[in-house]
Design a protein around this motif. Structure first.
Motif, mmCIF file in Angstrom:
data_model
loop_
_atom_site.group_PDB
_atom_site.id
_atom_site.type_symbol
_atom_site.label_atom_id
_atom_site.label_comp_id
_atom_site.label_asym_id
_atom_site.label_seq_id
_atom_site.Cartn_x
_atom_site.Cartn_y
_atom_site.Cartn_z
ATOM 1 N N PHE A 59 0.917 -1.238 -0.034
ATOM 2 C CA PHE A 59 -0.123 0.108 0.187
ATOM 3 C C PHE A 59 1.064 1.329 -0.067
ATOM 4 O O PHE A 59 0.420 2.376 -0.498
ATOM 5 N N LEU A 60 2.047 1.214 0.636
ATOM 6 C CA LEU A 60 2.969 2.218 0.659
ATOM 7 C C LEU A 60 3.524 2.551 -0.817
ATOM 8 O O LEU A 60 3.883 3.612 -1.139
ATOM 9 N N GLY A 61 3.676 1.343 -1.308
ATOM 10 C CA GLY A 61 4.169 1.192 -2.776
ATOM 11 C C GLY A 61 3.097 1.915 -3.710
ATOM 12 O O GLY A 61 3.581 2.604 -4.683
ATOM 13 N N GLN A 62 1.885 1.501 -3.476
ATOM 14 C CA GLN A 62 0.850 2.161 -4.375
ATOM 15 C C GLN A 62 0.799 3.928 -4.018
ATOM 16 O O GLN A 62 0.545 4.204 -5.040
ATOM 17 N N ALA A 63 0.822 4.262 -2.916
ATOM 18 C CA ALA A 63 1.007 5.624 -2.389
ATOM 19 C C ALA A 63 2.188 6.342 -3.149
ATOM 20 O O ALA A 63 2.025 7.394 -3.699
ATOM 21 N N ALA A 64 3.333 5.705 -3.382
ATOM 22 C CA ALA A 64 4.438 6.286 -3.894
ATOM 23 C C ALA A 64 4.335 6.348 -5.457
ATOM 24 O O ALA A 64 4.688 7.369 -6.082
ATOM 25 N N LEU A 65 3.754 5.392 -5.925
ATOM 26 C CA LEU A 65 3.719 5.324 -7.367
ATOM 27 C C LEU A 65 2.373 6.050 -8.151
ATOM 28 O O LEU A 65 2.644 6.781 -9.120
ATOM 29 N N PHE A 66 1.163 6.087 -7.276
ATOM 30 C CA PHE A 66 0.202 6.840 -7.740
ATOM 31 C C PHE A 66 -0.309 8.007 -6.454
ATOM 32 O O PHE A 66 0.189 9.096 -6.884
ATOM 33 N N HIS A 67 -0.876 7.831 -5.624
ATOM 34 C CA HIS A 67 -1.397 8.773 -4.795
ATOM 35 C C HIS A 67 -1.407 8.333 -3.359
ATOM 36 O O HIS A 67 -1.826 7.281 -3.118
ATOM 37 N N TYR A 68 -1.195 9.260 -2.461
ATOM 38 C CA TYR A 68 -1.215 8.793 -0.784
ATOM 39 C C TYR A 68 -2.425 9.361 -0.243
ATOM 40 O O TYR A 68 -2.791 9.368 0.745
ATOM 41 N N THR A 69 -3.619 9.576 -1.235
ATOM 42 C CA THR A 69 -4.864 10.189 -0.610
ATOM 43 C C THR A 69 -5.398 8.765 0.162
ATOM 44 O O THR A 69 -5.198 7.687 0.022
ATOM 45 N N GLU A 70 -6.134 9.240 1.380
ATOM 46 C CA GLU A 70 -6.699 8.178 2.063
ATOM 47 C C GLU A 70 -7.916 7.457 1.287
ATOM 48 O O GLU A 70 -8.237 6.343 1.620
ATOM 49 N N LEU A 71 -8.360 7.711 0.198
ATOM 50 C CA LEU A 71 -9.393 7.146 -0.695
ATOM 51 C C LEU A 71 -8.614 5.899 -0.947
ATOM 52 O O LEU A 71 -9.319 4.755 -1.136
ATOM 53 N N TYR A 72 -7.284 5.904 -1.452
ATOM 54 C CA TYR A 72 -6.655 4.708 -1.804
ATOM 55 C C TYR A 72 -5.955 4.221 -0.683
ATOM 56 O O TYR A 72 -5.957 2.855 -0.656
#
Length: 441
Positions: free
Chosen positions: A393-406
């Motif tokens: 999930f941290l990797g997803q936040a790095a690549l895309f967005h750290y929004t709470e929605l994700y």
């Protein structure tokens, strides 16, 4: 204190406490969540299209399609790049019941998905002899589920996260309960079904589950966690089945085409990563002039090919090339952008402090228990699987967005990390009578 813990360790008492949590907490929270649907405003453009698809399914029985006169069009022609899970459920419900679907039913699908996931995860944890953690999922998990409601797909991703975690947890945790061969296979089948469902509802989270499951299979095989004949073949079968779950959304769409004679859409029928990867560079301040906005991707593609159809295969191909051009020519700037986003994500839910405290306490407690149990345990399974999901999930936040929605689904893994820390501390409190999980009653 030891006497109290000893009494709580008894299986009949644990079952009663779990049933009490279900009846007194989870069921009321479930119905409260269902009732919330009627009080929500329109928030997701695709929801309107899903309702039209359900109305089409009600009259024609065709799924993931839009009725246009006498023709059936793939839903992606008007709603490209969406995961097929929500409209698929709405279509099946309308086709089988004949009921008229509305946008509020999108929220009800999210609620059902969340609570199926939570109850399934709690059941597996109880099977792994982690009663406190199971109780925590049913109670705290329900509170988390009821914090986010909308007429879009994102609230249901909590349930998706629970379902895709079943397989890696079963792979690493089931051997500690000394299951029979039949019981082990049932756990694998249930986990694979959860992974396939997760892939249909949120492909990105489903892929996280695939990564976690493959890592778990590697640990299980090379550490000889499973004791059965033909163990290598068994692991190979599960590995192949795990990889095949990736094709679940594609298989459903192609089955639709064959069953209802629908030509495949010229637009992307599943989530495409390159659009989000490209505009993801614009989430924070950057030297490329990119901003996090869908229009930014459209603008970038039009600069190269003005006639390219939005969200078509060519659209994604162009953004893929542009993304790698930036990465290859400006690697330091890109790494800086990703580090900034990871740090932003770590401050969400005070995650960084929780991870430091829980990891430290768990490591100390596990080392303290090593003299009683040197083998792999269900504690290790939950901690390692949860850590992998937090990392992805941290990797997803790095690549895309750290929004709470994700980031919202990561909460369930933070609960698991906290809960397994408590479980292992309770085991320490039983120090004089602690037994390896594989020999507990």
């Amino acid at each position: 204190m030891r006497e109290v813990i000893a009494r709580l360790d008894r299986r009949p008492i644990q079952v009663r406490l779990l049933l009490a949590a279900l009846v007194l907490f989870s069921f009321p929270a479930f119905f409260l969540s269902l009732n919330k649907a009627g009080k929500l405003d329109h928030s997701w453009s695709s929801a309107t299209i899903w309702v039209k698809s359900a109305d089409c399914a009600r009259t024609t029985k065709a799924i993931l399609a839009i009725c246009q006169g006498d023709r059936l069009l793939p839903i992606a022609d008007v709603s490209a790049g969406d995961d097929p899970g929500p409209p698929l459920v709405l279509d099946l419900y309308a086709a089988l019941s004949g009921a008229v679907v509305t946008e509020t039913d999108v929220s009800r699908v999210n609620t059902i998905l969340n609570y199926v996931g939570l109850v399934s995860l709690a059941g597996l944890l109880f099977r792994l002899r982690l009663p406190f953690l199971s109780f925590l999922v049913l109670t705290v998990g329900a509170v988390i589920a009821n914090k986010l409601h909308s007429l879009g797909p994102h609230p249901g991703h909590l349930g998706v996260a629970c379902l895709v975690a079943l397989l890696p947890l079963a792979i690493l945790g089931a051997p500690s309960t000394a299951p029979s061969r039949a019981s082990w296979w049932l756990s694998m089948i249930a986990g694979l079904l959860g992974l396939a469902v997760g892939m249909v509802f949120r492909e990105a989270i489903g892929l996280m589950g695939v990564v976690a499951a493959l890592l778990a299979l590697g640990v299980s095989y090379f550490c000889s966690l499973v004791k059965m004949r033909h163990v290598g073949l068994a692991h190979l079968v599960v590995l192949v089945a795990t990889v095949l779950t990736i094709s679940t959304p594609y298989s459903i769409l192609r089955a639709r085409d064959a069953a209802f004679d629908i030509a495949p859409s010229t637009r992307m029928e599943q989530h495409g990563a390159w659009h989000n990867l490209y505009i993801g560079l614009g989430v924070v301040e950057n030297p490329f002039g990119i901003v996090w906005n869908d229009d930014e991707g459209v603008r970038a593609v039009k600069e190269v090919s003005p006639g390219t159809l939005y969200l078509s295969a060519e659209y994604y191909s162009i953004l893929k090339r542009k993304y790698f051009e930036i990465v290859l020519h400006h690697p330091i700037e890109v790494i800086t952008i990703y580090l900034k986003k990871v740090m932003k994500a770590l401050t969400t839910y005070n995650m960084i402090y929780l991870l430091i405290i829980v990891s430290g306490v768990f490591a100390w407690a596990r080392l303290s228990l090593a003299r009683y149990s040197t083998g792999w345990s269900s504690y290790d399974a939950v901690f390692s699987v949860s850590a992998v999901f937090v990392a992805t999930f941290l990797g997803q936040a790095a690549l895309f967005h750290y929004t709470e929605l994700y980031l919202f689904p990561v909460k369930i893994f933070l609960v698991l990390l906290f809960g397994v820390m408590v479980e292992i501390l309770l085991a320490l409190a039983r120090a004089g009578r602690f037994e390896p999980a594989s020999r507990q009653a």
